[in-house]
Design an enzyme around this catalytic site. Structure first.
Site, PDB file in Angstrom:
ATOM      1  CG  ASN A  54      54.858 103.782   3.958  1.00 50.40           C
ATOM      2  OD1 ASN A  54      55.298 104.618   3.171  1.00 50.40           O
ATOM      3  ND2 ASN A  54      53.699 103.186   3.795  1.00 50.40           N
ATOM      4  CG  HIS A  73      55.618 102.593  -1.463  1.00 52.31           C
ATOM      5  ND1 HIS A  73      56.296 103.570  -0.774  1.00 52.31           N
ATOM      6  CD2 HIS A  73      54.462 102.371  -0.777  1.00 52.31           C
ATOM      7  CE1 HIS A  73      55.582 103.926   0.282  1.00 52.31           C
ATOM      8  NE2 HIS A  73      54.473 103.215   0.299  1.00 52.31           N
ATOM      9  CB  CYS A  96      52.768 105.539  -1.221  1.00 50.15           C
ATOM     10  SG  CYS A  96      52.279 105.844   0.489  1.00 50.15           S
TER      11      CYS A  96
HETATM   12  O1  UT7 Z   1      51.993 103.251   1.803  1.00 47.42           O
HETATM   13  C1  UT7 Z   1      50.752 102.939   1.302  1.00 47.42           C
HETATM   14  C2  UT7 Z   1      50.542 101.522   1.255  1.00 47.42           C
HETATM   15  N1  UT7 Z   1      50.300 100.995   2.597  1.00 47.42           N
HETATM   16  C3  UT7 Z   1      50.472  99.730   2.783  1.00 47.42           C
HETATM   17  O2  UT7 Z   1      50.906  99.043   1.886  1.00 47.42           O
HETATM   18  C4  UT7 Z   1      50.043  99.098   4.079  1.00 47.42           C
HETATM   19  C5  UT7 Z   1      49.300  97.842   3.773  1.00 47.42           C
HETATM   20  N2  UT7 Z   1      48.841  97.067   4.951  1.00 47.42           N
HETATM   21  C6  UT7 Z   1      49.698  96.479   5.777  1.00 47.42           C
HETATM   22  O3  UT7 Z   1      50.909  96.602   5.636  1.00 47.42           O
HETATM   23  C7  UT7 Z   1      49.142  95.608   6.879  1.00 47.42           C
HETATM   24  O4  UT7 Z   1      47.782  95.419   6.660  1.00 47.42           O
HETATM   25  C8  UT7 Z   1      49.365  96.198   8.297  1.00 47.42           C
HETATM   26  C9  UT7 Z   1      50.837  96.135   8.644  1.00 47.42           C
HETATM   27  C10 UT7 Z   1      48.864  97.613   8.354  1.00 47.42           C
HETATM   28  C11 UT7 Z   1      48.617  95.360   9.330  1.00 47.42           C
HETATM   29  O5  UT7 Z   1      49.026  93.990   9.265  1.00 47.42           O
HETATM   30  P1  UT7 Z   1      47.938  92.829   9.278  1.00 47.42           P
HETATM   31  O6  UT7 Z   1      48.674  91.564   9.239  1.00 47.42           O
HETATM   32  O7  UT7 Z   1      46.973  93.103   8.153  1.00 47.42           O
HETATM   33  O8  UT7 Z   1      47.280  93.000  10.691  1.00 47.42           O
HETATM   34  P2  UT7 Z   1      45.738  93.226  11.050  1.00 47.42           P
HETATM   35  O9  UT7 Z   1      45.296  94.585  10.653  1.00 47.42           O
HETATM   36  O10 UT7 Z   1      44.946  92.069  10.552  1.00 47.42           O
HETATM   37  O11 UT7 Z   1      45.770  93.167  12.626  1.00 47.42           O
HETATM   38  C12 UT7 Z   1      46.074  91.938  13.310  1.00 47.42           C
HETATM   39  C13 UT7 Z   1      46.014  92.187  14.803  1.00 47.42           C
HETATM   40  C14 UT7 Z   1      44.751  92.871  15.268  1.00 47.42           C
HETATM   41  O12 UT7 Z   1      44.370  92.301  16.486  1.00 47.42           O
HETATM   42  P3  UT7 Z   1      43.181  91.232  16.589  1.00 47.42           P
HETATM   43  O13 UT7 Z   1      41.960  91.928  16.058  1.00 47.42           O
HETATM   44  O14 UT7 Z   1      43.616  90.087  15.726  1.00 47.42           O
HETATM   45  O15 UT7 Z   1      43.122  90.918  18.038  1.00 47.42           O
HETATM   46  C15 UT7 Z   1      45.173  94.304  15.491  1.00 47.42           C
HETATM   47  O16 UT7 Z   1      44.395  94.960  16.453  1.00 47.42           O
HETATM   48  O17 UT7 Z   1      47.091  93.046  15.193  1.00 47.42           O
HETATM   49  C16 UT7 Z   1      46.576  94.114  15.993  1.00 47.42           C
HETATM   50  N3  UT7 Z   1      47.427  95.289  15.798  1.00 47.42           N
HETATM   51  C17 UT7 Z   1      48.520  95.547  16.536  1.00 47.42           C
HETATM   52  N4  UT7 Z   1      49.093  94.891  17.555  1.00 47.42           N
HETATM   53  C18 UT7 Z   1      50.215  95.411  18.079  1.00 47.42           C
HETATM   54  C19 UT7 Z   1      47.290  96.263  14.855  1.00 47.42           C
HETATM   55  N5  UT7 Z   1      48.297  97.160  14.971  1.00 47.42           N
HETATM   56  C20 UT7 Z   1      49.070  96.741  16.012  1.00 47.42           C
HETATM   57  C21 UT7 Z   1      50.245  97.225  16.604  1.00 47.42           C
HETATM   58  N6  UT7 Z   1      50.786  96.546  17.629  1.00 47.42           N
HETATM   59  N7  UT7 Z   1      50.867  98.358  16.164  1.00 47.42           N
END
Ligand code: UT7
Length: 329
Positions: A286, A256, A123
């Site tokens: 993204n 980005h 990225c």
């Molecule tokens: O391009 C390169 C750079 N990439 C990035 O910058 C991405 C960086 N990371 C992020 O943007 C975020 O970490 C994410 C958007 C990927 C995830 O957001 P988050 O607030 O960190 O969520 P999380 O991983 O802590 O997940 C929270 C909850 C989990 O459930 P539990 O364990 O709390 O019950 C996940 O299983 O959300 C759940 N979850 C979803 N729920 C519905 C994860 N993906 C999904 C989904 N739909 N698609």
């Protein structure tokens, strides 16, 4: 030897999105059929993404790059034969080799034997490519560069993994950088730390005709989030210092486009008002190396970015890599 009054300037921008626009609702319905649960609410709240575009089965990365490049060449009003350098930033090339840049050169019908190569910095790829092209132009070895970010990330998404497949989209953006005695790219800063390779990767390779490892994107979202917020602020400050400018001199911040929460946090830390940040993540998702040039082109074409204004671009991604440039448009 580099001439001190030689710069590279952006003389045209272009972009291309494949026609298949998939909203969060569309995607949630598709995923539900295979037992994967997600929702528009979750995706919007966590990322700011509302929709993304996916390439058709016969649309390769070089095809997307071709369309974006044609728009940039038209905007720059140049003869494609004058392009003596093509750099394509991509992590989803058409082939292992030849490079997507060589395929693009041929598709554009450029027959002048200029240099063409790909950059692989995920990225951050477009930030790396701009810095590289600028350096080659200022060094006097090239005059007119086509710098592209192009991706078909949909090809490496595991649609059974809801933590990644809702985040990415396909597309391409391009700029033409040309030698000039007027300042254009004012500064660049590039970095990498390979010790974080495992938090964002597609850890597969081709061996004896078969793929070894995984050909799908893997990401530890929270680890990437934390590192991204940290390094984006630092590299932006570094690029501004090199350009002898402060954040208040920046007319447009183009980060980005991965996650609106990361983007807003960076803007706040830099004290750049949110209305001076170009945001396309909502409509594009993204698109990795394509996200910055796509956003750049959108803001040029809708009249926000004007000649003489200062634009700060910054990227972060797998590797781990990060980079920024300050550009006088
Ligand atoms: O391009 C390169 C750079 N990439 C990035 O910058 C991405 C960086 N990371 C992020 O943007 C975020 O970490 C994410 C958007 C990927 C995830 O957001 P988050 O607030 O960190 O969520 P999380 O991983 O802590 O997940 C929270 C909850 C989990 O459930 P539990 O364990 O709390 O019950 C996940 O299983 O959300 C759940 N979850 C979803 N729920 C519905 C994860 N993906 C999904 C989904 N739909 N698609």
């Amino acid at each position: 030897m580099a001439q001190s009054n030689l710069y590279s300037r952006v003389i045209g921008t272009g972009s291309y999105l494949p026609p298949d626009r998939v909203t969060n609702q569309d995607l949630a319905e598709r995923l539900a059929k295979q037992g994967v649960e997600t929702s528009d609410e979750w995706i919007v709240a966590r990322t700011g993404i509302h929709a993304r575009h996916f390439a058709a089965p016969d649309q390769t990365t070089s095809e997307l790059a071709l369309q974006a490049s044609r728009h940039a060449i038209e905007a720059a009003d140049i003869d494609p034969q004058s392009i003596d350098l093509i750099i394509v930033a991509t992590s989803t090339p058409d082939f292992v080799f030849p490079s997507t840049a060589c395929l693009l050169q041929n598709k554009l019908g450029i027959k002048n034997g200029g240099a063409a190569f790909d950059i692989q910095a995920v990225c951050s790829g477009f930030a790396y490519a701009v810095a590289m092209a600028d350096s080659l132009i200022r060094g006097g070895s090239n005059r007119t560069a086509l710098v592209v970010g192009a991706e078909t990330f949909s090809r490496i998404l595991d649609f059974n993994d809801r933590t990644t497949c809702v985040l990415f989209g396909d597309g391409a953006g391009a700029v033409i950088l040309q030698a000039s005695d007027e300042p254009g790219v004012l500064s660049s800063a590039l970095h990498a730390d390979g010790s974080h390779a495992n938090i964002l990767c597609t850890p597969g390779n081709v061996n004896k005709g078969v793929i070894e490892g995984s050909a799908f994107l893997h990401m530890d979202g929270q680890a990437v989030f934390k590192l991204a917020v940290k390094v984006l602020e630092k590299v932006a400050v570094e690029a501004l210092e090199k350009a002898q400018l402060s954040a208040s001199d920046i007319d447009w911040l183009i980060p980005h486009q991965a996650n609106i929460r990361i983007m807003e946090s960076t803007a706040r830390k830099l004290h750049v008002p949110l209305e001076r940040m170009v945001v396309t993540v909502g409509e594009h998702g993204n698109t990795s190396a394509a996200s910055i040039p796509l956003a750049f082109d959108v803001a040029v074409r809708d009249g926000r970015i004007k000649r003489g204004q200062h634009v700060l671009i910054e990227g972060v991604g797998g590797g781990f890599t990060w980079g920024a440039s300050v550009i006088r448009y």
